[in-house]
Design a protein around this motif. Sequence first.
Motif, PDB file in Angstrom:
ATOM      1  N   LEU A  75      31.320  64.485  60.948  1.00 17.61           N
ATOM      2  CA  LEU A  75      31.515  64.101  59.554  1.00 17.61           C
ATOM      3  C   LEU A  75      31.049  65.269  58.698  1.00 17.61           C
ATOM      4  N   THR A 128      32.231  63.329  52.383  1.00 25.23           N
ATOM      5  CA  THR A 128      32.661  62.012  51.923  1.00 25.23           C
ATOM      6  C   THR A 128      33.012  62.131  50.452  1.00 25.23           C
ATOM      7  N   ARG A 148      34.594  60.002  46.945  1.00 22.99           N
ATOM      8  CA  ARG A 148      34.919  58.740  46.284  1.00 22.99           C
ATOM      9  C   ARG A 148      35.915  59.035  45.167  1.00 22.99           C
ATOM     10  N   VAL A 175      37.121  55.510  49.446  1.00 29.89           N
ATOM     11  CA  VAL A 175      36.112  56.375  50.057  1.00 29.89           C
ATOM     12  C   VAL A 175      36.804  57.075  51.210  1.00 29.89           C
ATOM     13  N   ARG A 225      36.347  59.663  54.237  1.00 28.05           N
ATOM     14  CA  ARG A 225      35.422  60.381  55.121  1.00 28.05           C
ATOM     15  C   ARG A 225      36.234  61.447  55.850  1.00 28.05           C
ATOM     16  N   TYR A 258      40.685  62.116  58.816  1.00 26.40           N
ATOM     17  CA  TYR A 258      40.284  61.379  57.630  1.00 26.40           C
ATOM     18  C   TYR A 258      40.285  59.886  57.912  1.00 26.40           C
TER      19      TYR A 258
END
Length: 139
Positions: free
Chosen positions: A7, A10, A12, A78, A80, A95
Amino acid sequence: MKDKARLIHTSRIAVRWGDMDAYNHVNNTVYFRYFEQARIEWAERMGSRVSPFEEIGPVIINASCTFLAPVNYPATVVVRMYAGSPGRSSLMTWYELFVEGEDRLYAEGAAKTVWMDMRSGKSVPIPQAVRALFDDSAA
Protein backbone atom coordinates in the motif's frame (compact mmCIF):
# COMPACT_ATOMS: atom_id res chain seq x y z
CA MET A 1 -3.12 -8.18 -6.98
CA LYS A 2 0.34 -9.57 -6.54
CA ASP A 3 1.33 -11.02 -3.17
CA LYS A 4 4.19 -8.59 -2.57
CA ALA A 5 2.27 -5.42 -3.44
CA ARG A 6 2.58 -2.61 -0.89
CA LEU A 7 0.00 0.00 0.00
CA ILE A 8 1.65 3.25 -1.11
CA HIS A 9 -1.14 5.84 -1.11
CA THR A 10 -4.76 6.42 -0.08
CA SER A 11 -6.86 9.13 -1.69
CA ARG A 12 -10.30 10.47 -0.77
CA ILE A 13 -12.27 11.99 -3.63
CA ALA A 14 -15.72 13.58 -3.54
CA VAL A 15 -18.13 12.18 -6.10
CA ARG A 16 -19.51 15.04 -8.19
CA TRP A 17 -23.05 15.16 -9.55
CA GLY A 18 -21.56 15.31 -13.05
CA ASP A 19 -19.72 12.01 -12.48
CA MET A 20 -23.02 10.16 -12.88
CA ASP A 21 -24.46 8.88 -16.14
CA ALA A 22 -27.95 8.17 -17.51
CA TYR A 23 -28.20 5.10 -15.27
CA ASN A 24 -27.87 7.38 -12.22
CA HIS A 25 -24.53 5.98 -11.04
CA VAL A 26 -20.90 6.99 -11.57
CA ASN A 27 -19.96 6.46 -15.21
CA ASN A 28 -17.42 3.71 -15.82
CA THR A 29 -14.89 6.13 -17.34
CA VAL A 30 -14.81 8.16 -14.13
CA TYR A 31 -13.36 5.24 -12.16
CA PHE A 32 -10.21 5.62 -14.28
CA ARG A 33 -10.15 9.31 -13.28
CA TYR A 34 -10.34 8.37 -9.61
CA PHE A 35 -7.40 5.96 -10.06
CA GLU A 36 -5.55 8.66 -12.01
CA GLN A 37 -6.07 11.22 -9.23
CA ALA A 38 -4.62 8.82 -6.64
CA ARG A 39 -1.67 8.07 -8.96
CA ILE A 40 -0.96 11.77 -9.58
CA GLU A 41 -1.13 12.61 -5.86
CA TRP A 42 1.30 9.78 -5.14
CA ALA A 43 3.69 10.67 -7.99
CA GLU A 44 3.84 14.31 -6.90
CA ARG A 45 4.47 13.25 -3.30
CA MET A 46 7.42 11.22 -4.62
CA GLY A 47 8.82 14.29 -6.38
CA SER A 48 7.70 13.39 -9.91
CA ARG A 49 5.94 16.53 -11.04
CA VAL A 50 3.41 15.57 -13.69
CA SER A 51 3.56 18.28 -16.32
CA PRO A 52 4.13 18.48 -20.08
CA PHE A 53 7.02 20.85 -19.30
CA GLU A 54 8.99 18.28 -17.28
CA GLU A 55 11.80 16.40 -19.00
CA ILE A 56 11.05 13.10 -17.24
CA GLY A 57 7.76 11.80 -15.93
CA PRO A 58 5.48 8.81 -15.42
CA VAL A 59 3.10 7.71 -18.18
CA ILE A 60 0.52 4.92 -18.26
CA ILE A 61 0.98 2.19 -20.84
CA ASN A 62 -1.86 -0.10 -19.71
CA ALA A 63 -4.90 0.33 -17.43
CA SER A 64 -7.85 -1.84 -16.42
CA CYS A 65 -10.85 -1.76 -14.09
CA THR A 66 -13.30 -4.35 -12.82
CA PHE A 67 -16.60 -2.78 -11.74
CA LEU A 68 -18.09 -4.64 -8.80
CA ALA A 69 -20.89 -2.32 -7.60
CA PRO A 70 -22.28 1.05 -8.70
CA VAL A 71 -21.27 4.22 -6.85
CA ASN A 72 -23.94 6.90 -6.47
CA TYR A 73 -23.92 10.60 -5.65
CA PRO A 74 -23.47 11.87 -2.97
CA ALA A 75 -20.45 9.95 -1.75
CA THR A 76 -16.74 10.14 -1.14
CA VAL A 77 -14.67 7.39 -2.72
CA VAL A 78 -11.55 6.04 -1.05
CA VAL A 79 -8.91 4.78 -3.46
CA ARG A 80 -6.14 2.60 -2.07
CA MET A 81 -3.13 2.38 -4.37
CA TYR A 82 -0.69 -0.53 -4.19
CA ALA A 83 2.56 -1.16 -6.07
CA GLY A 84 4.71 -4.17 -6.84
CA SER A 85 8.48 -4.31 -6.99
CA PRO A 86 9.82 -1.86 -9.56
CA GLY A 87 11.51 -2.88 -12.78
CA ARG A 88 14.16 -0.76 -14.45
CA SER A 89 11.71 1.84 -15.76
CA SER A 90 8.25 0.50 -14.92
CA LEU A 91 6.06 -0.01 -11.90
CA MET A 92 2.88 -2.10 -11.73
CA THR A 93 0.13 -0.56 -9.59
CA TRP A 94 -3.23 -1.85 -8.35
CA TYR A 95 -6.25 0.02 -7.00
CA GLU A 96 -9.14 -0.71 -4.68
CA LEU A 97 -12.11 1.66 -4.64
CA PHE A 98 -14.43 1.90 -1.65
CA VAL A 99 -17.15 4.34 -0.59
CA GLU A 100 -16.12 6.11 2.61
CA GLY A 101 -17.75 4.52 5.65
CA GLU A 102 -18.34 1.17 3.92
CA ASP A 103 -16.30 -2.05 3.82
CA ARG A 104 -17.65 -3.13 0.43
CA LEU A 105 -15.20 -3.14 -2.50
CA TYR A 106 -16.83 -1.23 -5.38
CA ALA A 107 -14.09 -1.58 -8.01
CA GLU A 108 -10.56 -2.78 -8.48
CA GLY A 109 -8.08 -1.83 -11.14
CA ALA A 110 -4.51 -1.90 -12.33
CA ALA A 111 -2.11 0.27 -14.30
CA LYS A 112 1.44 -0.09 -15.51
CA THR A 113 3.46 3.11 -15.23
CA VAL A 114 6.68 3.76 -17.14
CA TRP A 115 9.02 6.71 -16.52
CA MET A 116 9.78 8.41 -19.82
CA ASP A 117 12.11 11.03 -21.23
CA MET A 118 9.45 13.30 -22.73
CA ARG A 119 11.77 14.63 -25.44
CA SER A 120 13.03 11.30 -26.78
CA GLY A 121 9.96 9.21 -25.94
CA LYS A 122 12.25 6.55 -24.46
CA SER A 123 11.96 4.94 -21.05
CA VAL A 124 14.33 5.99 -18.26
CA PRO A 125 15.19 4.42 -14.89
CA ILE A 126 12.64 4.85 -12.10
CA PRO A 127 13.58 7.76 -9.79
CA GLN A 128 15.49 6.77 -6.65
CA ALA A 129 12.74 8.18 -4.38
CA VAL A 130 10.30 5.66 -5.87
CA ARG A 131 12.78 2.78 -5.82
CA ALA A 132 13.56 3.50 -2.14
CA LEU A 133 9.95 2.59 -1.23
CA PHE A 134 10.83 -1.02 -2.02
CA ASP A 135 14.18 -1.18 -0.24
CA ASP A 136 13.52 -3.79 2.46
CA SER A 137 16.25 -2.32 4.67
CA ALA A 138 14.22 0.93 4.86
CA ALA A 139 11.01 -0.89 5.83
